[in-house]
Design a protein around this motif. Structure first.
Motif, short mmCIF file in Angstrom:
data_model
loop_
_atom_site.label_atom_id
_atom_site.label_comp_id
_atom_site.label_asym_id
_atom_site.label_seq_id
_atom_site.Cartn_x
_atom_site.Cartn_y
_atom_site.Cartn_z
N TYR A 104 9.86 21.85 38.01
CA TYR A 104 8.68 22.62 38.38
C TYR A 104 9.03 24.09 38.46
O TYR A 104 10.15 24.46 38.82
CB TYR A 104 8.16 22.17 39.75
CG TYR A 104 7.62 20.76 39.78
CD1 TYR A 104 8.48 19.67 39.93
CD2 TYR A 104 6.26 20.50 39.65
CE1 TYR A 104 8.00 18.36 39.94
CE2 TYR A 104 5.76 19.20 39.68
CZ TYR A 104 6.64 18.15 39.82
OH TYR A 104 6.14 16.86 39.84
N PHE A 130 4.13 21.86 37.20
CA PHE A 130 4.92 20.87 36.49
C PHE A 130 5.30 21.39 35.11
O PHE A 130 4.44 21.79 34.32
CB PHE A 130 4.10 19.58 36.37
CG PHE A 130 4.74 18.49 35.55
CD1 PHE A 130 4.12 18.03 34.40
CD2 PHE A 130 5.92 17.91 35.95
CE1 PHE A 130 4.68 17.01 33.65
CE2 PHE A 130 6.50 16.88 35.21
CZ PHE A 130 5.87 16.43 34.05
N GLN A 184 9.12 16.14 32.57
CA GLN A 184 9.81 15.03 33.23
C GLN A 184 10.72 14.34 32.21
O GLN A 184 10.34 14.19 31.04
CB GLN A 184 8.80 14.02 33.80
CG GLN A 184 9.41 12.86 34.54
CD GLN A 184 8.35 11.88 35.02
OE1 GLN A 184 7.99 10.93 34.35
NE2 GLN A 184 7.83 12.14 36.21
N ASN A 237 9.46 12.67 29.01
CA ASN A 237 8.49 11.60 29.30
C ASN A 237 7.10 12.14 29.56
O ASN A 237 6.12 11.38 29.52
CB ASN A 237 8.99 10.83 30.52
CG ASN A 237 8.17 9.63 30.83
OD1 ASN A 237 7.89 8.81 29.96
ND2 ASN A 237 7.73 9.52 32.07
N GLY A 238 6.99 13.41 29.82
CA GLY A 238 5.71 14.04 30.11
C GLY A 238 5.94 15.53 30.19
O GLY A 238 7.05 15.98 30.50
N LEU A 269 12.31 24.38 40.65
CA LEU A 269 12.59 23.22 41.48
C LEU A 269 12.80 21.99 40.61
O LEU A 269 12.07 21.75 39.66
CB LEU A 269 11.43 22.95 42.43
CG LEU A 269 11.15 24.03 43.47
CD1 LEU A 269 9.78 23.83 44.10
CD2 LEU A 269 12.23 24.01 44.55
N GLY A 296 3.19 6.95 39.67
CA GLY A 296 2.97 8.17 40.43
C GLY A 296 3.12 7.99 41.93
O GLY A 296 3.27 8.97 42.64
N GLN A 337 8.83 11.89 44.95
CA GLN A 337 9.76 12.79 44.28
C GLN A 337 10.52 13.56 45.36
O GLN A 337 9.91 14.14 46.27
CB GLN A 337 9.00 13.76 43.36
CG GLN A 337 8.32 13.05 42.21
CD GLN A 337 7.75 14.00 41.17
OE1 GLN A 337 8.22 15.11 41.01
NE2 GLN A 337 6.75 13.53 40.44
N TYR A 376 -3.08 9.36 43.42
CA TYR A 376 -2.10 9.31 44.49
C TYR A 376 -2.05 10.72 45.07
O TYR A 376 -2.01 11.70 44.32
CB TYR A 376 -0.72 8.90 43.97
CG TYR A 376 -0.69 7.53 43.35
CD1 TYR A 376 -0.37 7.35 42.01
CD2 TYR A 376 -0.98 6.40 44.11
CE1 TYR A 376 -0.34 6.09 41.44
CE2 TYR A 376 -0.96 5.13 43.54
CZ TYR A 376 -0.64 4.98 42.21
OH TYR A 376 -0.62 3.73 41.65
N TYR A 425 3.26 18.01 51.12
CA TYR A 425 4.64 18.46 51.22
C TYR A 425 4.70 19.69 52.12
O TYR A 425 3.74 20.48 52.19
CB TYR A 425 5.20 18.84 49.85
CG TYR A 425 5.62 17.69 48.98
CD1 TYR A 425 4.72 17.04 48.15
CD2 TYR A 425 6.95 17.25 48.98
CE1 TYR A 425 5.13 15.99 47.33
CE2 TYR A 425 7.36 16.21 48.17
CZ TYR A 425 6.44 15.58 47.34
OH TYR A 425 6.85 14.54 46.54
N THR A 462 -1.39 13.17 41.80
CA THR A 462 -0.97 12.67 40.51
C THR A 462 -1.72 11.37 40.26
O THR A 462 -2.48 10.91 41.11
CB THR A 462 0.55 12.46 40.45
OG1 THR A 462 0.93 12.21 39.08
CG2 THR A 462 1.00 11.28 41.30
N ARG A 463 -1.53 10.79 39.10
CA ARG A 463 -2.23 9.57 38.77
C ARG A 463 -1.25 8.53 38.27
O ARG A 463 -0.06 8.81 38.12
CB ARG A 463 -3.31 9.84 37.74
CG ARG A 463 -2.84 10.57 36.51
CD ARG A 463 -4.02 10.91 35.60
NE ARG A 463 -3.55 11.58 34.39
CZ ARG A 463 -4.36 11.92 33.39
NH1 ARG A 463 -5.65 11.67 33.46
NH2 ARG A 463 -3.88 12.52 32.33
N GLY A 464 -1.77 7.37 37.98
CA GLY A 464 -1.03 6.14 37.78
C GLY A 464 0.38 6.21 37.29
O GLY A 464 1.31 5.85 37.99
N GLY A 492 2.48 8.65 36.51
CA GLY A 492 3.42 9.59 37.09
C GLY A 492 4.01 10.55 36.09
O GLY A 492 4.61 11.55 36.47
N ALA A 493 3.85 10.32 34.80
CA ALA A 493 4.47 11.17 33.80
C ALA A 493 3.78 12.53 33.68
O ALA A 493 4.30 13.43 33.03
CB ALA A 493 4.48 10.48 32.44
#
Lengths: 114, 114
Positions: free
Chosen positions: A35, A45, A48, A55-56, A90, A99, A103, B32, B36, B94-96, B98-99
């Protein structure tokens, strides 16, 4: 149990240079996310990594690239640095699988581009 | 697409008073949600998370948050503020899979008055 560590803590570069930031995952975690947090803003973001592949990805240009190694540690590389790249970077590690997985964040690397 | 809005970049409360930090989210799928906390020159620490189980979520340090789908809100509360609660607080979604990574709000700086 060792938490997420990042190196270096601070870095000063000039515009046009390249930089590499490093991250060691928390023990047992197989996924790393990066991040960028500009001053006074929330983290954004970048991308990942899981199984050594991206992955994303968020809305960042290709000059932001990364690597993940077999031990799950990771690098963030930024080419052709711009003044706006000055930020706290970060790294966060987690377990792959959704999700809902927490993290865990490292303390960050403060990058200043002059 | 998903987004987070945190109302109030700065919130000031007296020690012992109720803390209320507001978060509204936008997500095309069931989200989700996370809160923080970030102390100066440190990374992010998870306070609590909502992952579609109980709508009232209890976290660390006496904080809790309630997921209200009809209001698309996930406000953070603490009954009695302590001086050590002074920090920056971030809401994230975030959503399902996570990517996509976490999408953060801009943060709320909590000030505790003695």
């Amino acid at each position: 149990e060792t938490g997420v560590t990042q190196s270096p803590t601070h870095l000063i570069k000039t515009r046009g240079q390249q930089v590499t930031l490093r991250c060691s995952s928390q023990s047992g975690h197989n996924t790393v996310s990066w991040y960028q947090q500009a001053l006074g803003q929330g983290p954004q973001f970048i991308f990942q990594y899981y199984r050594e592949e991206e992955n994303g990805r968020g809305n960042f240009p290709p000059r932001f690239s990364g690597l993940q190694f077999p031990n799950y540690s990771s690098e963030l590389n930024v080419n052709a640095l711009e003044l706006d790249d000055s930020a706290l970077y970060l790294c966060a590690s987690s377990l792959y699988g959704g999700g809902h997985n927490e993290q865990f964040f490292g303390p960050g690397t403060r990058l200043t581009v002059l | 697409a998903q987004s987070v809005t945190q109302l109030g970049s700065h919130v000031s409360v007296s020690e012992g008073a109720l803390v209320l930090l507001r978060c509204n989210y936008s997500s095309s799928v069931p989200p989700y949600l996370f809160w923080y906390v970030q102390y100066p020159n440190q990374g992010l620490q998870l306070l609590l998370k909502y992952t579609s189980a109980a709508t009232l979520v209890k976290g660390i340090n006496g904080f809790e948050a309630e997921f209200k789908k009809s209001e698309t809100s996930f406000h953070l509360t603490k009954p009695s503020a302590h001086m050590s609660d002074a920090a920056e607080y971030f809401c994230a979604v975030t959503r399902g899979g996570g990517a996509d990574g976490l999408t953060f709000g801009k943060g709320t700086h909590l000030i505790i008055q003695p």
